[in-house]
Design an enzyme around this catalytic site. Sequence first.
Site, PDB file in Angstrom:
ATOM      1  N   ASP A 120       0.977  -1.372  -0.033  1.00  0.00           N
ATOM      2  CA  ASP A 120       0.024  -0.087   0.038  1.00  0.00           C
ATOM      3  C   ASP A 120       0.814   1.241   0.016  1.00  0.00           C
ATOM      4  OD1 ASP A 120       1.154  -0.313   2.512  1.00  0.00           O
ATOM      5  OD2 ASP A 120      -0.974  -0.529   3.599  1.00  0.00           O
ATOM      6  N   ASP A 142      -7.092  -2.289  14.615  1.00  0.00           N
ATOM      7  CA  ASP A 142      -8.643  -2.502  14.385  1.00  0.00           C
ATOM      8  C   ASP A 142      -8.564  -3.921  13.466  1.00  0.00           C
ATOM      9  OD1 ASP A 142      -7.369  -1.717  12.106  1.00  0.00           O
ATOM     10  OD2 ASP A 142      -8.981  -0.082  11.861  1.00  0.00           O
ATOM     11  N   HIS A 202      -6.948  -4.420  10.627  1.00  0.00           N
ATOM     12  CA  HIS A 202      -6.831  -4.082   9.317  1.00  0.00           C
ATOM     13  C   HIS A 202      -5.313  -4.716   8.832  1.00  0.00           C
ATOM     14  CE1 HIS A 202      -4.709  -0.058  10.080  1.00  0.00           C
ATOM     15  NE2 HIS A 202      -3.884  -0.481   9.392  1.00  0.00           N
ATOM     16  N   GLU A 246      -9.490  -1.541   5.566  1.00  0.00           N
ATOM     17  CA  GLU A 246      -9.918  -1.102   6.994  1.00  0.00           C
ATOM     18  C   GLU A 246     -11.229  -2.110   7.209  1.00  0.00           C
ATOM     19  OE1 GLU A 246      -8.248   0.651   8.775  1.00  0.00           O
ATOM     20  OE2 GLU A 246      -8.000   2.731   8.050  1.00  0.00           O
TER      21      GLU A 246
HETATM   22  C1  GLP Z   1      -0.573   0.578   8.665  1.00  0.00           C
HETATM   23  C2  GLP Z   1       0.033  -0.264   7.346  1.00  0.00           C
HETATM   24  C3  GLP Z   1      -0.111  -1.627   7.785  1.00  0.00           C
HETATM   25  C4  GLP Z   1       0.447  -2.004   9.048  1.00  0.00           C
HETATM   26  C5  GLP Z   1      -0.209  -1.011  10.263  1.00  0.00           C
HETATM   27  C6  GLP Z   1       0.472  -1.421  11.448  1.00  0.00           C
HETATM   28  O1  GLP Z   1      -1.817   1.160   8.705  1.00  0.00           O
HETATM   29  N1  GLP Z   1      -0.705   0.229   6.087  1.00  0.00           N
HETATM   30  O2  GLP Z   1       0.476  -2.153   6.695  1.00  0.00           O
HETATM   31  O3  GLP Z   1       0.285  -3.241   9.400  1.00  0.00           O
HETATM   32  O4  GLP Z   1      -0.044   0.386   9.677  1.00  0.00           O
HETATM   33  O5  GLP Z   1       1.528  -0.561  11.655  1.00  0.00           O
HETATM   34  P1  GLP Z   1       2.470  -0.812  12.833  1.00  0.00           P
HETATM   35  O6  GLP Z   1       3.452  -2.055  12.464  1.00  0.00           O
HETATM   36  O7  GLP Z   1       3.323   0.488  12.996  1.00  0.00           O
HETATM   37  O8  GLP Z   1       1.773  -0.963  14.157  1.00  0.00           O
END
Ligand code: GLP
Length: 256
Positions: free
Chosen positions: A56, A127, A129, A134
């Site tokens: 993404d 959440d 995702h 989402e």
């Molecule tokens: C973002 C990314 C996800 C990632 C999530 C959690 O939303 N798009 O791919 O898994 O954050 O991030 P973190 O690893 O910083 O908790």
Amino acid sequence: MSEAAARFLAEEIKRKPDIVLGLPTGATPLGMYRELVTAHREGGLSFSSVRIFNLDEYYPISPRHPQSYNRYMWDNFFGRVDIAKENVHIPSGEVPARDIIKYCESYEKDIFACGGLDITILGIGRDGHIGFNEPGSSLSSKTRLKTLTQETISDNGRCFASLSEVPKFAITMGISTILSSRVIMLLASGRNKAEALAKAIEGPVTCEVPASSLQLHKEVVIIADEEAANALKRKKYHKFVEKMWLKDVWPGMLYK
Ligand code: GLP
């Protein structure tokens, strides 16, 4: 967690040097990227034929923006190994709005043209995702523009100068794009992921918890630290599974 994930990937890259990887951003995979850089510098692991599709990117955002996922990937990983620029695909945060649908279709086509994703690595949002799918995302979704939730905007806002600067959209692989990967590896660390991880693994499959869709996949490896695994009802059983697999099925695979 990072070491186990990197070891798993390194083995797979040695087995298939032109492997097609789906890669995530966020704080969670940073240690894995560090380990892979070390494996390249000290162990001679080569990424020269590896093909990458990132999950993404924010929209809209310039690839030069310090918080863009493009910048994150080049700073933390691609720029530190021998990856070939032409083998890197990251959704563009600069596509003109009128071209987004076509652009997303072309991202899917590019994945297909490479023979599909071999291994996709995921983090998980609080959440539930995955990528930027989402809660409420269709389980059959493909790469598309998603509007971020307030929770994600405020979670990710820590990295931006102010909340108002956080992009409100993202271009993300869809859930069905992710599920098309031959193998999926989900990483989770820290207690603020415990509830999401438990719902993903032990709850019902629902678009309200996008990571629960992984239950529909035939080959998912989940690597979690103790804190992230704390809300699992069957934690004892999961540990037993891990022990048995590392003994009889994957000896030496994840840990030294
Ligand atoms: C973002 C990314 C996800 C990632 C999530 C959690 O939303 N798009 O791919 O898994 O954050 O991030 P973190 O690893 O910083 O908790």
